[in-house]
Design a protein around this motif. Structure first.
Motif, short mmCIF file in Angstrom:
data_model
loop_
_atom_site.label_atom_id
_atom_site.label_comp_id
_atom_site.label_asym_id
_atom_site.label_seq_id
_atom_site.Cartn_x
_atom_site.Cartn_y
_atom_site.Cartn_z
N PRO A 152 2.67 6.54 -6.36
CA PRO A 152 2.44 5.68 -5.19
C PRO A 152 3.75 5.18 -4.59
CG PRO A 152 2.08 4.43 -7.20
CD PRO A 152 2.37 5.85 -7.63
N VAL A 153 4.23 5.85 -3.55
CA VAL A 153 5.51 5.53 -2.93
C VAL A 153 5.29 4.64 -1.71
CG1 VAL A 153 7.61 6.46 -1.90
CG2 VAL A 153 6.47 7.71 -3.74
N ALA A 154 5.91 3.46 -1.70
CA ALA A 154 5.75 2.54 -0.57
C ALA A 154 6.56 2.99 0.63
CB ALA A 154 6.16 1.12 -0.99
N GLY A 155 7.65 3.71 0.40
CA GLY A 155 8.47 4.18 1.51
C GLY A 155 9.65 4.98 1.02
N VAL B 37 3.25 14.15 4.14
CA VAL B 37 2.54 13.69 2.95
C VAL B 37 2.23 12.19 3.04
CG1 VAL B 37 3.47 15.49 1.46
CG2 VAL B 37 4.72 13.34 1.69
N HIS B 38 2.36 11.64 4.26
CA HIS B 38 1.93 10.26 4.56
C HIS B 38 2.69 9.19 3.76
CE1 HIS B 38 -1.24 12.25 6.75
NE2 HIS B 38 -1.66 12.84 5.64
N ILE B 39 3.99 9.43 3.60
CA ILE B 39 4.87 8.41 3.02
C ILE B 39 5.75 7.87 4.14
CG2 ILE B 39 6.80 7.99 1.43
CD1 ILE B 39 5.61 10.05 -0.45
N PRO B 40 5.72 6.57 4.39
CA PRO B 40 6.53 6.02 5.50
C PRO B 40 8.02 6.22 5.25
CG PRO B 40 4.93 4.40 4.67
CD PRO B 40 4.93 5.54 3.71
N VAL B 41 8.73 6.62 6.29
CA VAL B 41 10.18 6.69 6.22
C VAL B 41 10.72 5.33 6.68
CG1 VAL B 41 12.26 7.79 7.11
CG2 VAL B 41 10.24 9.17 6.59
N LYS C 168 0.81 -1.21 0.00
CA LYS C 168 0.00 0.00 0.00
C LYS C 168 0.85 1.26 0.00
CE LYS C 168 -3.71 2.22 2.65
NZ LYS C 168 -4.53 2.15 3.88
N ALA C 169 0.44 2.24 -0.78
CA ALA C 169 1.11 3.54 -0.80
C ALA C 169 0.09 4.60 -0.35
CB ALA C 169 1.65 3.84 -2.20
N GLN C 170 0.28 5.85 -0.76
CA GLN C 170 -0.62 6.91 -0.32
C GLN C 170 -2.05 6.62 -0.78
OE1 GLN C 170 2.27 7.12 -2.15
NE2 GLN C 170 2.76 9.29 -2.38
N ALA C 171 -2.99 7.01 0.05
CA ALA C 171 -4.40 6.78 -0.27
C ALA C 171 -4.80 7.52 -1.55
CB ALA C 171 -5.28 7.23 0.90
N GLN C 172 -5.66 6.89 -2.32
CA GLN C 172 -6.27 7.47 -3.53
C GLN C 172 -5.29 7.75 -4.65
OE1 GLN C 172 -8.30 10.89 -1.89
NE2 GLN C 172 -10.09 9.69 -1.30
N ILE C 173 -4.11 7.16 -4.60
CA ILE C 173 -3.16 7.29 -5.70
C ILE C 173 -3.05 5.92 -6.37
CG2 ILE C 173 -0.78 7.77 -6.39
CD1 ILE C 173 -0.56 9.72 -4.13
N PRO C 174 -3.44 5.81 -7.63
CA PRO C 174 -3.39 4.50 -8.29
C PRO C 174 -1.96 3.99 -8.45
CG PRO C 174 -3.84 6.24 -9.88
CD PRO C 174 -3.90 6.88 -8.53
N LEU D 65 22.49 16.77 8.86
CA LEU D 65 21.43 16.23 9.71
C LEU D 65 20.27 17.20 9.83
CD1 LEU D 65 23.69 14.74 12.52
CD2 LEU D 65 22.27 13.44 10.93
N LEU D 66 20.58 18.50 9.88
CA LEU D 66 19.52 19.51 9.96
C LEU D 66 18.60 19.42 8.75
CD1 LEU D 66 18.42 22.01 11.47
CD2 LEU D 66 19.97 23.39 10.07
N ASP D 67 19.20 19.30 7.56
CA ASP D 67 18.40 19.20 6.34
C ASP D 67 17.73 17.84 6.23
OD1 ASP D 67 19.01 21.77 5.54
OD2 ASP D 67 20.78 21.18 4.40
N ALA D 68 18.38 16.78 6.71
CA ALA D 68 17.78 15.45 6.67
C ALA D 68 16.51 15.41 7.51
CB ALA D 68 18.78 14.41 7.16
N ARG D 69 16.51 16.12 8.63
CA ARG D 69 15.31 16.18 9.47
C ARG D 69 14.14 16.78 8.69
NH1 ARG D 69 19.29 17.85 13.34
NH2 ARG D 69 19.58 16.24 14.95
N LYS D 70 14.43 17.80 7.88
CA LYS D 70 13.37 18.41 7.07
C LYS D 70 12.82 17.40 6.08
CE LYS D 70 15.52 23.00 7.37
NZ LYS D 70 16.21 24.07 6.62
N GLY D 71 13.72 16.55 5.53
CA GLY D 71 13.26 15.52 4.61
C GLY D 71 12.35 14.52 5.29
N VAL D 72 12.72 14.09 6.49
CA VAL D 72 11.88 13.16 7.24
C VAL D 72 10.51 13.78 7.51
CG1 VAL D 72 11.61 11.93 9.43
CG2 VAL D 72 13.85 12.01 8.32
N GLU D 73 10.52 15.03 7.97
CA GLU D 73 9.25 15.70 8.28
C GLU D 73 8.38 15.85 7.04
OE1 GLU D 73 8.02 16.31 11.04
OE2 GLU D 73 9.62 16.47 12.52
N MET D 74 8.99 16.15 5.90
CA MET D 74 8.22 16.32 4.68
C MET D 74 7.50 15.03 4.31
SD MET D 74 9.41 16.82 0.76
CE MET D 74 9.76 15.07 0.77
#
Length: 364
Positions: free
Chosen positions: A232-235, A260-264, A87-93, A247-256
């Motif tokens: 549809p991204v699984a992770g 958008v409900h993509i599992p890290v 499963k990936a993001q909802a409503q994305i084929p 690390l400061l910028d990587a944190r922003k990537g994790v938060e982003m």
């Protein structure tokens, strides 16, 4: 001699933990069949992730354990790897002919993201998966060089609609670099870049892939948002160095990705330590333990920690990354571990999502 039964065999299997699923085969739902014929036992397991280099050794460990069971003369354990679409993001084929999309991203450039993406794709292929890699770094595509694809190579067009990806080292490769002049910069605004990415993703004739690795551009801009909203991204795998700025910028990537409900799926730490080629002295040039701290902060796994190695750079620049150039080397084994962990984390993410209770609100 006592008579062996299914419960006794399952009890033995429960004593051994799959190091990638962090569960025993019974609890993980991997047991497909247990056949007992007198003193002979046959067990068939199915892993949901690519683990071709791991499964035979794992099967031997389990087989030996079952043969030590009272009442068993001979045992046979067969392990199959069957990768399912998750499963990936909802409503994305889903994408045609692609089971799972894995985004490899970083908050900033220069942390080895593209090298990690290339070696991850190659390692997944070595584990027996069907793999493709998409170079989504429209402004600075590099996967063509890393996979040794000659400058000026163009993909064939199928039915006047589909780009046919180029095969290299057992991986299907697609990049904007194959459609443009390598020496011409892409002077495009955001909407053009997003449109190009979607065209590459949806109009490439991928051939029944288990995993499509997407090498993302650095940052948290248009391309990342387009990916989250349309693909549809699984992770996602976050790549960083131990350096505080990275690390400061990587944190922003994790938060982003979380927003958008993509599992890290986890964090990869590059350039963790430098080993002097002359004296063997180890030195943490960019800091120490940064990747582990980041993973701990966000409750995700540190998937791999790789050294600052000239060999990794030389092999990638030479068109044959480490996982393909020296597959039995210590560094290549780290990439194989990374590949298994990524595949297993995708399975675990879906299992975790399915286990979450649904909450409903009524007027009663």
């Amino acid at each position: 001699m006592s008579t062996v039964n299914r419960a006794a065999v399952e009890a033995v299997l429960r004593q051994y933990t799959d190091p990638y699923m962090n569960q025993d085969p019974v609890s993980a739902g991997c047991v497909q069949a247990i056949d007992i014929d007198g003193a002979q036992v046959q067990v068939r397991l199915q892993l949901g992730y690519a683990a071709g280099l791991f499964k035979n050794g794992w099967a031997q460990v389990l087989q030996t354990a079952i043969e030590n069971l009272d009442g068993v003369d001979r045992a046979r354990v067969q392990i199959d790897c069957v990768v399912q679409a998750h499963k990936a993001q909802a409503q994305i084929p889903g994408l045609a002919n692609v089971k799972n999309v894995v985004a490899v991203a970083s908050g900033k450039g220069g942390v080895g993201k593209s090298t990690t993406a290339a070696n991850l794709a190659l390692a997944l292929a070595r584990e027996g998966a069907r793999v493709g890699i998409l170079d989504a770094d429209i402004y600075g595509p590099s996967q063509g060089v890393m996979f040794g694809i000659a400058e000026g190579t163009r993909p064939k067009v199928k039915d006047q609609k589909w780009f046919v990806p180029i095969q290299a080292h057992g991986v299907e490769v697609m990049s904007m670099a194959f459609l443009t002049d390598d020496n011409t910069p892409m002077v495009w605004r955001g909407p053009m870049v997003s449109g190009a990415l979607l065209q590459l993703v949806t109009q490439t004739a991928w051939d029944d892939l288990d995993y499509l690795v997407i090498d993302m551009p650095p940052g948290t801009g248009d391309i990342q948002l387009t990916l989250a909203q349309k693909v549809p991204v699984a992770g996602a795998v976050i790549v960083t160095t131990p350096q505080d700025l990275a690390l400061l910028d990587a944190r922003k990537g994790v938060e982003m990705f979380r927003k958008v409900h993509i599992p890290v799926l986890g964090v990869v730490e590059n350039m963790a330590v430098h080993i002097c080629s002359n004296c063997g002295h180890a030195e943490h040039l960019f800091g120490e333990g940064g990747g582990e701290k980041l993973a701990s902060q966000y409750g995700v796994e540190l998937l791999a920690s790789l050294p600052l190695s000239m060999l990794i750079r030389e092999q990638a620049d030479g068109g044959k990354p480490t996982a393909a150039a020296e597959p039995e080397s210590q560094i290549a084994m780290v990439y194989q571990e990374l590949a298994r962990h990524v595949g297993a984390r995708i399975v675990l993410q879906e299992a975790s999502a399915q286990a979450m209770p649904s909450i409903t609100v009524s007027d009663d």
